[in-house]
Design an enzyme around this catalytic site. Structure first.
Site, PDB file in Angstrom:
ATOM      1  CG  HIS A 154       2.533   1.961  -1.300  1.00 14.55           C
ATOM      2  ND1 HIS A 154       2.570   0.572  -1.255  1.00 14.55           N
ATOM      3  CD2 HIS A 154       3.143   1.800  -2.931  1.00 14.55           C
ATOM      4  CE1 HIS A 154       3.183  -0.146  -2.074  1.00 14.55           C
ATOM      5  NE2 HIS A 154       3.852   0.747  -3.163  1.00 14.55           N
ATOM      6  CG  HIS A 201       6.346   2.763   0.393  1.00 10.83           C
ATOM      7  ND1 HIS A 201       6.473   1.228   1.114  1.00 10.83           N
ATOM      8  CD2 HIS A 201       6.251   2.610  -0.593  1.00 10.83           C
ATOM      9  CE1 HIS A 201       5.964   0.469  -0.061  1.00 10.83           C
ATOM     10  NE2 HIS A 201       6.010   1.260  -1.158  1.00 10.83           N
ATOM     11  CG  HIS A 216       2.994   1.209  -8.328  1.00 10.34           C
ATOM     12  ND1 HIS A 216       4.407   1.419  -8.427  1.00 10.34           N
ATOM     13  CD2 HIS A 216       2.749   0.788  -7.249  1.00 10.34           C
ATOM     14  CE1 HIS A 216       4.730   1.428  -7.206  1.00 10.34           C
ATOM     15  NE2 HIS A 216       3.985   0.857  -6.562  1.00 10.34           N
ATOM     16  CG  HIS A 248      10.620  -4.010  -4.417  1.00 10.01           C
ATOM     17  ND1 HIS A 248      10.811  -3.632  -5.812  1.00 10.01           N
ATOM     18  CD2 HIS A 248       9.343  -3.716  -4.135  1.00 10.01           C
ATOM     19  CE1 HIS A 248       9.914  -3.500  -6.481  1.00 10.01           C
ATOM     20  NE2 HIS A 248       8.597  -3.584  -5.634  1.00 10.01           N
ATOM     21  CE1 TYR A 257       5.061  -1.938  -8.763  1.00 12.07           C
ATOM     22  CE2 TYR A 257       7.139  -3.447  -8.701  1.00 12.07           C
ATOM     23  CZ  TYR A 257       6.351  -2.641  -7.849  1.00 12.07           C
ATOM     24  OH  TYR A 257       6.979  -1.831  -6.948  1.00 12.07           O
ATOM     25  CD  GLU A 267       4.005  -2.996  -5.298  1.00 15.03           C
ATOM     26  OE1 GLU A 267       5.147  -3.513  -5.157  1.00 15.03           O
ATOM     27  OE2 GLU A 267       3.831  -1.788  -4.846  1.00 15.03           O
TER      28      GLU A 267
END
Length: 309
Positions: A154, A201, A216, A248, A257, A267
């Protein structure tokens, strides 16, 4: 079903300051597979377990960042349908011919209100993952080269007008909103996580005054242990790390990251849950955003919020 429309993120073209240094990093440290170079000097890469020809394209430029992000759609009829829907919504599109990007069919490109270039395409040459389609092994030698992510997963993009961006992705492209962060006023959506399938996501946006910024590109790892191994490889190669290893609250993903040699953040990501389009959107309030970003430390990292390319 969303997978009858947009299926997944397909590629990102990233601007780098010194091509040779970037190629070394993406090929030898990150561990992507180089699959081609074109007449304009762009270099193409795929992750070891991806079957399509490429997912990352590098272009040397005077400034770092992202040129465009592409999504693969189901077929040519779907591409035509989305092109028509964008036109009906008053969104100008550009049709790029097959072959303009190596081993890639016709692409339909448009500009988001956030200033980002997004494109849709239906066909890309399959080069496989180096293993047979009958009785394959679970991994190959390339999966042990460098950090070796499984796939391009992503991107997080920063720019203005993300409320309008959300409408395009939800109403036209068939994505759904998985998670969001509300601003200090308790009403304005300042960050969005959107999915076109069953991933937590496929793209995310943060409200930001400057248009067209890259936060990112994310690469999927097989396991938390592989994320930790990625951290070791980053340290051995003196790669500058931004955040992590950590977890997260938003998406529940485990992460590190770091920056490529041009200052583009990337990432190494693992985990997250598996939503369905009928899941209720998860909301994070502004006071809880530190837990959303870094759940163990409950910390808003200044570099994460402010540094973009």
């Amino acid at each position: 079903m969303a997978l009858e429309g947009v299926m997944r993120p397909g590629h990102a073209q990233i601007r780098v300051l010194e091509l040779d240094a970037a190629v070394h990093f993406y090929r030898d440290v990150l561990g992507l597979v180089e699959t081609g170079r074109d007449a304009s000097g762009r270099v193409y890469f795929k992750c070891w377990d991806e079957r399509d020809h490429h997912s990352i394209v590098l272009r040397e430029a005077e400034s770092a960042g992202i040129d465009f992000l592409g999504f693969k759609v189901r077929d040519d009829a779907t591409l035509d349908r989305f092109e028509a829907k964008l036109a009906e919504a008053g969104i100008a599109t550009t049709s790029l011919p097959a072959g303009d990007l190596l081993e890639t069919g016709r692409r339909v490109r448009f500009t988001l209100p956030s200033g980002h270039e997004i494109e849709l395409y239906a066909t890309k040459t399959s080069v496989g993952n180096g293993m047979p389609m009958v009785n394959p092994a679970p991994w190959n030698e390339q999966s042990e080269t460098g950090i070796a992510p499984v796939r391009f997963d992503h991107a997080l993009l920063y720019g203005p007008n993300i409320a309008d961006v959300k409408r395009i992705f939800v109403d036209i492209l068939g994505f759904y909103l998985v998670e969001r962060v509300l601003g200090p006023d308790g009403e304005t959506e300042t960050a969005l996580w959107l999915s076109c399938g069953q991933k937590v996501h496929d793209i995310a946006f943060v409200e930001h005054p400057e248009p067209g910024k890259l936060h990112h590109c994310s690469f999927l790892m097989d396991s938390w242990e592989k994320v930790l191994r990625a951290g070791d490889i980053m340290s051995k190669n003196e790669i500058s790390v931004d955040i992590g290893p950590t977890r997260h609250g938003i998406t529940r993903g485990c992460t590190i990251y770091a920056w490529d040699p041009s200052g583009n953040r990337f990432e190494t990501f693992q985990g997250g849950y598996y939503p369905y389009p009928d899941y209720e959107t998860i909301t994070w309030t502004w006071d809880a955003f530190p837990q959303g970003l870094d759940y163990p430390q409950r910390k808003l990292h200044e570099s994460f919020l402010s540094i973009v390319t």
